[in-house]
Design a protein around this motif. Sequence first.
Motif, short mmCIF file in Angstrom:
data_model
loop_
_atom_site.label_atom_id
_atom_site.label_comp_id
_atom_site.label_asym_id
_atom_site.label_seq_id
_atom_site.Cartn_x
_atom_site.Cartn_y
_atom_site.Cartn_z
N SER A 212 0.82 -1.19 0.00
CA SER A 212 0.00 0.00 0.00
C SER A 212 0.87 1.26 0.00
CB SER A 212 -0.93 0.00 1.22
OG SER A 212 -0.16 -0.05 2.41
N PHE A 213 0.23 2.40 -0.28
CA PHE A 213 0.91 3.68 -0.31
C PHE A 213 0.43 4.52 0.87
CE2 PHE A 213 1.17 2.29 -4.68
CZ PHE A 213 2.46 2.64 -5.02
N ALA A 214 1.31 5.38 1.36
CA ALA A 214 0.92 6.31 2.41
C ALA A 214 -0.10 7.29 1.85
CB ALA A 214 2.15 7.04 2.95
N PRO A 215 -1.05 7.74 2.65
CA PRO A 215 -2.06 8.69 2.14
C PRO A 215 -1.46 9.94 1.53
CG PRO A 215 -2.72 7.83 4.29
CD PRO A 215 -1.31 7.35 4.05
N VAL A 216 -0.32 10.41 2.07
CA VAL A 216 0.28 11.63 1.54
C VAL A 216 0.87 11.40 0.15
CG1 VAL A 216 2.55 11.21 2.54
CG2 VAL A 216 1.80 13.56 2.15
N ASP A 217 1.24 10.15 -0.17
CA ASP A 217 1.81 9.84 -1.47
C ASP A 217 0.78 9.34 -2.47
OD1 ASP A 217 4.35 10.46 -0.57
OD2 ASP A 217 4.71 8.43 0.16
N SER A 218 -0.45 9.12 -2.04
CA SER A 218 -1.49 8.61 -2.94
C SER A 218 -2.06 9.75 -3.78
CB SER A 218 -2.62 7.95 -2.14
OG SER A 218 -2.11 6.88 -1.37
N PRO A 219 -2.38 9.50 -5.04
CA PRO A 219 -2.97 10.56 -5.87
C PRO A 219 -4.36 10.91 -5.40
CG PRO A 219 -3.01 8.45 -7.02
CD PRO A 219 -2.20 8.23 -5.78
N ALA A 220 -4.74 12.14 -5.65
CA ALA A 220 -6.07 12.59 -5.25
C ALA A 220 -7.14 11.92 -6.09
CB ALA A 220 -6.18 14.11 -5.37
#
Length: 262
Positions: A212-220
Amino acid sequence: DDAKPRWTLPEADYHKYTYQPSIPDKHFNIGHWNYAPITMWLRARRPAMERVLGDVWSTTKAVSSAVWSPVQANLDANLPGFGYKFLGLVGALIGYNLAVMYVTSRTEAWMFLEKMKLYALGDELVKTGFFMSDAEDADSREAHFSHDKERLEALWEEALADATQARSFDKLCEHLAVDPAKLPIQELPKPISWRFSMMPYGRDDPDAKTFSFAPVDSPAASNYFLLDMGNAGDYIDRQDNKPNPIRKGRHMYTAAYMPPTK
């Protein structure tokens, strides 16, 4: 003072223009209040990168010149003037088309057979239900079940009627005999049908993610305003009132700037 804003902090008495703890930007060799770590990393390596890029450009230009100069000299010697060069270009294009036509005429049959082989493979997958959706697969299974149910119920009613009329249990058992040449069922239905729609796909599918990706690194999920529309920030939680793009360069917009970690 703010009457004459400046882009940088003054050399002398810079403490008067900052909120402590803060030091002039040029003294930062490690973490910075407002600059991202990659900015400081690139700043330290800028001279070496400029030297490498400059050498790569000069080498590329020299090699290109060494390769193109003999070609240009040959063109100028054999095709003087713009007209002859244009005719030479047209001749090269005609020769290219003739070469492509020659190769195509000798590989067209092979390409056609390869296309037909791929088409046969795709048609076989369609017939086996590989491209069916989940709903289509469920409908197909339900249809086969209903068909087998009707066939077995008709067979039972026929056998029961014959046995009742003859008043013989052996007559009922005769209908259990199976003709190997006329089997009603060729194969048992598989509990799981492997289909294309079972392949995990999409960023919202948990089966398509290994890590998974961190929320800050995930695209909007959708487009949103890059700059804040009017937030005052949160002093207690040390949250700036501007998002990242402008927060990194806060000192560019004020004569005295306050670091977010003050």
